[in-house]
Design a protein around this motif. Structure first.
Motif, PDB file in Angstrom:
ATOM      1  N   LEU A  51       0.837  -1.196   0.000  1.00 59.94           N
ATOM      2  CA  LEU A  51       0.000   0.000   0.000  1.00 59.94           C
ATOM      3  C   LEU A  51       0.872   1.246   0.000  1.00 59.94           C
ATOM      4  O   LEU A  51       2.076   1.180   0.256  1.00 59.94           O
ATOM      5  CB  LEU A  51      -0.912   0.002   1.238  1.00 59.94           C
ATOM      6  CG  LEU A  51      -1.852  -1.202   1.372  1.00 59.94           C
ATOM      7  CD1 LEU A  51      -2.436  -1.254   2.777  1.00 59.94           C
ATOM      8  CD2 LEU A  51      -2.968  -1.142   0.331  1.00 59.94           C
ATOM      9  N   ILE A  52       0.258   2.379  -0.307  1.00 55.43           N
ATOM     10  CA  ILE A  52       0.989   3.633  -0.243  1.00 55.43           C
ATOM     11  C   ILE A  52       0.340   4.543   0.794  1.00 55.43           C
ATOM     12  O   ILE A  52      -0.802   4.318   1.205  1.00 55.43           O
ATOM     13  CB  ILE A  52       1.046   4.342  -1.616  1.00 55.43           C
ATOM     14  CG1 ILE A  52      -0.367   4.739  -2.073  1.00 55.43           C
ATOM     15  CG2 ILE A  52       1.737   3.473  -2.642  1.00 55.43           C
ATOM     16  CD1 ILE A  52      -0.361   5.562  -3.351  1.00 55.43           C
ATOM     17  N   ILE A  53       1.078   5.543   1.216  1.00 57.69           N
ATOM     18  CA  ILE A  53       0.559   6.529   2.159  1.00 57.69           C
ATOM     19  C   ILE A  53       0.009   7.715   1.363  1.00 57.69           C
ATOM     20  O   ILE A  53       0.719   8.316   0.552  1.00 57.69           O
ATOM     21  CB  ILE A  53       1.656   7.005   3.123  1.00 57.69           C
ATOM     22  CG1 ILE A  53       2.230   5.823   3.925  1.00 57.69           C
ATOM     23  CG2 ILE A  53       1.112   8.074   4.064  1.00 57.69           C
ATOM     24  CD1 ILE A  53       1.207   5.116   4.772  1.00 57.69           C
ATOM     25  N   ASN A  54      -1.257   8.010   1.581  1.00 50.72           N
ATOM     26  CA  ASN A  54      -1.910   9.109   0.891  1.00 50.72           C
ATOM     27  C   ASN A  54      -2.753   9.872   1.909  1.00 50.72           C
ATOM     28  O   ASN A  54      -3.692   9.319   2.491  1.00 50.72           O
ATOM     29  CB  ASN A  54      -2.796   8.568  -0.242  1.00 50.72           C
ATOM     30  CG  ASN A  54      -3.443   9.669  -1.061  1.00 50.72           C
ATOM     31  OD1 ASN A  54      -3.750  10.753  -0.561  1.00 50.72           O
ATOM     32  ND2 ASN A  54      -3.669   9.389  -2.338  1.00 50.72           N
ATOM     33  N   TYR A 102      -3.656   3.653   1.299  1.00 46.47           N
ATOM     34  CA  TYR A 102      -4.341   3.699   0.009  1.00 46.47           C
ATOM     35  C   TYR A 102      -3.822   2.573  -0.886  1.00 46.47           C
ATOM     36  O   TYR A 102      -2.620   2.318  -0.960  1.00 46.47           O
ATOM     37  CB  TYR A 102      -4.106   5.041  -0.688  1.00 46.47           C
ATOM     38  CG  TYR A 102      -4.722   5.090  -2.065  1.00 46.47           C
ATOM     39  CD1 TYR A 102      -6.074   5.377  -2.229  1.00 46.47           C
ATOM     40  CD2 TYR A 102      -3.950   4.828  -3.197  1.00 46.47           C
ATOM     41  CE1 TYR A 102      -6.651   5.407  -3.489  1.00 46.47           C
ATOM     42  CE2 TYR A 102      -4.519   4.862  -4.464  1.00 46.47           C
ATOM     43  CZ  TYR A 102      -5.877   5.145  -4.607  1.00 46.47           C
ATOM     44  OH  TYR A 102      -6.453   5.153  -5.847  1.00 46.47           O
ATOM     45  N   GLY A 103      -4.759   1.907  -1.575  1.00 45.20           N
ATOM     46  CA  GLY A 103      -4.382   0.863  -2.522  1.00 45.20           C
ATOM     47  C   GLY A 103      -5.392  -0.259  -2.534  1.00 45.20           C
ATOM     48  O   GLY A 103      -6.376  -0.240  -1.785  1.00 45.20           O
ATOM     49  N   SER A 104      -5.165  -1.222  -3.368  1.00 47.16           N
ATOM     50  CA  SER A 104      -6.071  -2.367  -3.490  1.00 47.16           C
ATOM     51  C   SER A 104      -5.607  -3.505  -2.606  1.00 47.16           C
ATOM     52  O   SER A 104      -4.430  -3.606  -2.248  1.00 47.16           O
ATOM     53  CB  SER A 104      -6.135  -2.826  -4.952  1.00 47.16           C
ATOM     54  OG  SER A 104      -6.635  -1.794  -5.775  1.00 47.16           O
ATOM     55  N   ILE A 105      -6.548  -4.373  -2.283  1.00 48.53           N
ATOM     56  CA  ILE A 105      -6.244  -5.529  -1.444  1.00 48.53           C
ATOM     57  C   ILE A 105      -7.015  -6.723  -1.985  1.00 48.53           C
ATOM     58  O   ILE A 105      -8.158  -6.592  -2.431  1.00 48.53           O
ATOM     59  CB  ILE A 105      -6.618  -5.249   0.035  1.00 48.53           C
ATOM     60  CG1 ILE A 105      -6.193  -6.399   0.943  1.00 48.53           C
ATOM     61  CG2 ILE A 105      -8.089  -4.944   0.187  1.00 48.53           C
ATOM     62  CD1 ILE A 105      -6.371  -6.094   2.419  1.00 48.53           C
ATOM     63  N   ASN A 106      -6.373  -7.893  -2.009  1.00 49.89           N
ATOM     64  CA  ASN A 106      -7.039  -9.106  -2.466  1.00 49.89           C
ATOM     65  C   ASN A 106      -6.598 -10.289  -1.611  1.00 49.89           C
ATOM     66  O   ASN A 106      -5.884 -10.122  -0.624  1.00 49.89           O
ATOM     67  CB  ASN A 106      -6.759  -9.362  -3.956  1.00 49.89           C
ATOM     68  CG  ASN A 106      -5.272  -9.448  -4.259  1.00 49.89           C
ATOM     69  OD1 ASN A 106      -4.511 -10.050  -3.511  1.00 49.89           O
ATOM     70  ND2 ASN A 106      -4.841  -8.815  -5.354  1.00 49.89           N
ATOM     71  N   SER A 107      -7.021 -11.478  -1.987  1.00 50.82           N
ATOM     72  CA  SER A 107      -6.784 -12.659  -1.142  1.00 50.82           C
ATOM     73  C   SER A 107      -5.318 -13.059  -1.046  1.00 50.82           C
ATOM     74  O   SER A 107      -4.943 -13.860  -0.185  1.00 50.82           O
ATOM     75  CB  SER A 107      -7.603 -13.842  -1.663  1.00 50.82           C
ATOM     76  OG  SER A 107      -8.974 -13.665  -1.363  1.00 50.82           O
ATOM     77  N   SER A 108      -4.474 -12.527  -1.927  1.00 51.70           N
ATOM     78  CA  SER A 108      -3.044 -12.849  -1.841  1.00 51.70           C
ATOM     79  C   SER A 108      -2.307 -11.973  -0.836  1.00 51.70           C
ATOM     80  O   SER A 108      -1.121 -12.166  -0.583  1.00 51.70           O
ATOM     81  CB  SER A 108      -2.390 -12.700  -3.218  1.00 51.70           C
ATOM     82  OG  SER A 108      -2.431 -11.341  -3.641  1.00 51.70           O
ATOM     83  N   ASN A 128      -9.713   1.634  -2.393  1.00 49.94           N
ATOM     84  CA  ASN A 128      -9.845   1.848  -3.830  1.00 49.94           C
ATOM     85  C   ASN A 128     -10.872   0.932  -4.504  1.00 49.94           C
ATOM     86  O   ASN A 128     -10.650   0.410  -5.599  1.00 49.94           O
ATOM     87  CB  ASN A 128      -8.456   1.665  -4.477  1.00 49.94           C
ATOM     88  CG  ASN A 128      -8.394   2.217  -5.882  1.00 49.94           C
ATOM     89  OD1 ASN A 128      -9.102   3.164  -6.213  1.00 49.94           O
ATOM     90  ND2 ASN A 128      -7.542   1.626  -6.709  1.00 49.94           N
ATOM     91  N   GLY A 129     -12.014   0.727  -3.824  1.00 46.59           N
ATOM     92  CA  GLY A 129     -13.072  -0.075  -4.433  1.00 46.59           C
ATOM     93  C   GLY A 129     -12.813  -1.575  -4.442  1.00 46.59           C
ATOM     94  O   GLY A 129     -13.502  -2.326  -5.147  1.00 46.59           O
ATOM     95  N   SER A 130     -11.858  -2.036  -3.651  1.00 49.66           N
ATOM     96  CA  SER A 130     -11.582  -3.476  -3.578  1.00 49.66           C
ATOM     97  C   SER A 130     -12.796  -4.226  -3.038  1.00 49.66           C
ATOM     98  O   SER A 130     -13.570  -3.691  -2.238  1.00 49.66           O
ATOM     99  CB  SER A 130     -10.392  -3.748  -2.646  1.00 49.66           C
ATOM    100  OG  SER A 130      -9.217  -3.139  -3.114  1.00 49.66           O
ATOM    101  N   SER A 151     -13.873   2.345   1.622  1.00 45.70           N
ATOM    102  CA  SER A 151     -14.014   2.227   0.158  1.00 45.70           C
ATOM    103  C   SER A 151     -13.928   0.803  -0.355  1.00 45.70           C
ATOM    104  O   SER A 151     -13.281   0.529  -1.372  1.00 45.70           O
ATOM    105  CB  SER A 151     -12.956   3.110  -0.552  1.00 45.70           C
ATOM    106  OG  SER A 151     -13.129   4.453  -0.217  1.00 45.70           O
ATOM    107  N   PHE A 152     -14.595  -0.122   0.351  1.00 44.26           N
ATOM    108  CA  PHE A 152     -14.790  -1.460  -0.184  1.00 44.26           C
ATOM    109  C   PHE A 152     -16.065  -1.468  -1.024  1.00 44.26           C
ATOM    110  O   PHE A 152     -16.976  -0.655  -0.826  1.00 44.26           O
ATOM    111  CB  PHE A 152     -14.880  -2.491   0.944  1.00 44.26           C
ATOM    112  CG  PHE A 152     -13.555  -2.846   1.547  1.00 44.26           C
ATOM    113  CD1 PHE A 152     -12.742  -3.794   0.954  1.00 44.26           C
ATOM    114  CD2 PHE A 152     -13.102  -2.209   2.697  1.00 44.26           C
ATOM    115  CE1 PHE A 152     -11.509  -4.117   1.498  1.00 44.26           C
ATOM    116  CE2 PHE A 152     -11.870  -2.519   3.248  1.00 44.26           C
ATOM    117  CZ  PHE A 152     -11.071  -3.480   2.648  1.00 44.26           C
TER     118      PHE A 152
END
Length: 365
Positions: A51-54, A102-108, A128-130, A151-152
């Protein structure tokens, strides 16, 4: 006799020394906390790097980037937002609320390698809409899960319903999240230990199942703005531990107020902008602990009961935009804790008159 006496004295000395040794060992063991496990430290660092810092990812004024202080050469149990078991050293709590993530997240994601977690908050960040990853099921020990305002999006997966130990589930203010297949009934059937259920602005679009009244441990039920439909099950009002009930902004939800028993623990009752109707029962004066009552913009009618004057702890009272008739009870003057009052009464000449109005403050519930 002298030899026997010396022998027993020697035995007593040995016993005393053994007890002293055990006491010293126990004290030493309790004072030395185990370091975090290498695999958990690695998983945390991988999650940080994904992830990034925003600074726009969090809205709370108190927000700050907790993960910035995480360093590979330090004990991860001392990191900001991290709590480990003092016995096993395993990571059991992760609080990254308002951390500018900030960033996307998934099962990995390596987050789901932290299988000893019992408490997880990713609230007030931007993912981010994950979609909520199905790998959430790996965190089977969770009793607390908060993804508030993060933001899911998409359908809440079945795997969330497999977290059978959950006592708190807060998914509020994820405006593109929905609970339909599975739906609310399935969630209530599976998560039977819930104490806090907060799904505000999650798209549910269904009636409220009667079985929700079986969750006897429930203290908070917040389903505002969920596009709920049909009749509200009256038995929910009688849940023995319920302190917060919020159904606001569900225009398709209808119902009426029940007779309230003495010592009902409700502290907040928010039904504004729903299809609730009927008269306010005199027994509302039994809600001794009530601090917030919002019945605004509904279809209530009849007179305002003077028993409202018994609610001495009430701070916010919203009765505006209803069909009330008659005069405002003088007992309202007894409400010494009152901070905000909104009230419009339907006079006998059918002219709506604002008795007193103060703009309400924004509220989580």
């Amino acid at each position: 006799m002298g030899l026997s006496s010396c022998f027993f004295s020697f035995i007593r000395l040995l016993l005393w020394l053994s007890l002293f040794h055990l006491t010293l060992l126990a004290h030493f063991t309790s004072s030395v906390k185990p370091l975090c496990h290498d695999d958990e430290r690695s998983s945390l660092l991988q999650f940080k790097e994904s992830l990034i810092i925003n600074k726009f990812a969090s809205i709370e004024p108190s927000a700050y980037p907790k993960v910035v202080s995480w360093k590979a050469d330090k004990d991860c149990c001392s990191w900001d937002g991290v709590t480990c078991s003092e016995i096993t050293g395993h990571l059991i709590e992760l609080d990254l609320t308002s951390s500018y993530l900030y960033g996307s997240i998934n099962s990995s994601s390596s987050l789901f390698h932290l299988v000893h977690l019992e408490w997880l908050s990713l609230s007030d960040n931007d993912f981010n809409g994950s979609k909520i990853p199905s790998a959430i099921k790996n965190l089977s020990r969770l009793s607390y899960l908060s993804l508030y305002n993060s933001s899911f999006s998409g359908q809440i997966p079945w795997e969330v319903l497999e977290l059978s130990n959950l006592e708190t589930l807060d998914l509020t203010f994820n405006f593109n999240l929905k609970l339909q297949k599975p739906g609310l009934r399935s969630l209530v059937e599976k998560l039977t230990y819930l104490k806090v259920l907060a799904l505000g602005h999650v798209n549910i679009s269904s009636p409220i199942p009667d079985i929700l009244a079986n969750l006897s441990s429930l203290t908070t039920l917040s389903l505002k703005g969920c596009q709920l439909q049909g009749k509200f099950p009256t038995k929910i009002f009688q849940l023995p531990n319920l302190r917060v009930l919020s159904m606001r902004f569900n225009a398709g939800l209808n119902g009426s107020l029940p007779e309230f028993e003495n010592n009902t623990p409700l502290e907040e009752l928010r039904l504004g902008s729903t299809g609730f109707s009927g008269e306010i029962p005199y027994s509302i004066g039994n809600l001794n602990s009530l601090q917030i009552l919002d019945l605004s913009n509904c279809s209530f009618f009849g007179s305002i009961p003077p028993s409202l004057g018994n609610l001495t702890k009430i701070r916010l009272l919203y009765l505006n935009q209803n069909g009330f008739s008659g005069e405002l009870p003088t007992a309202i003057g007894n409400l010494s804790s009152l901070e905000e009052l909104e009230l419009s009464a339907l006079r006998h000449d059918d002219e709506r008159s604002s008795v007193f109005a103060v703009q309400p403050k924004p509220s989580y519930r």
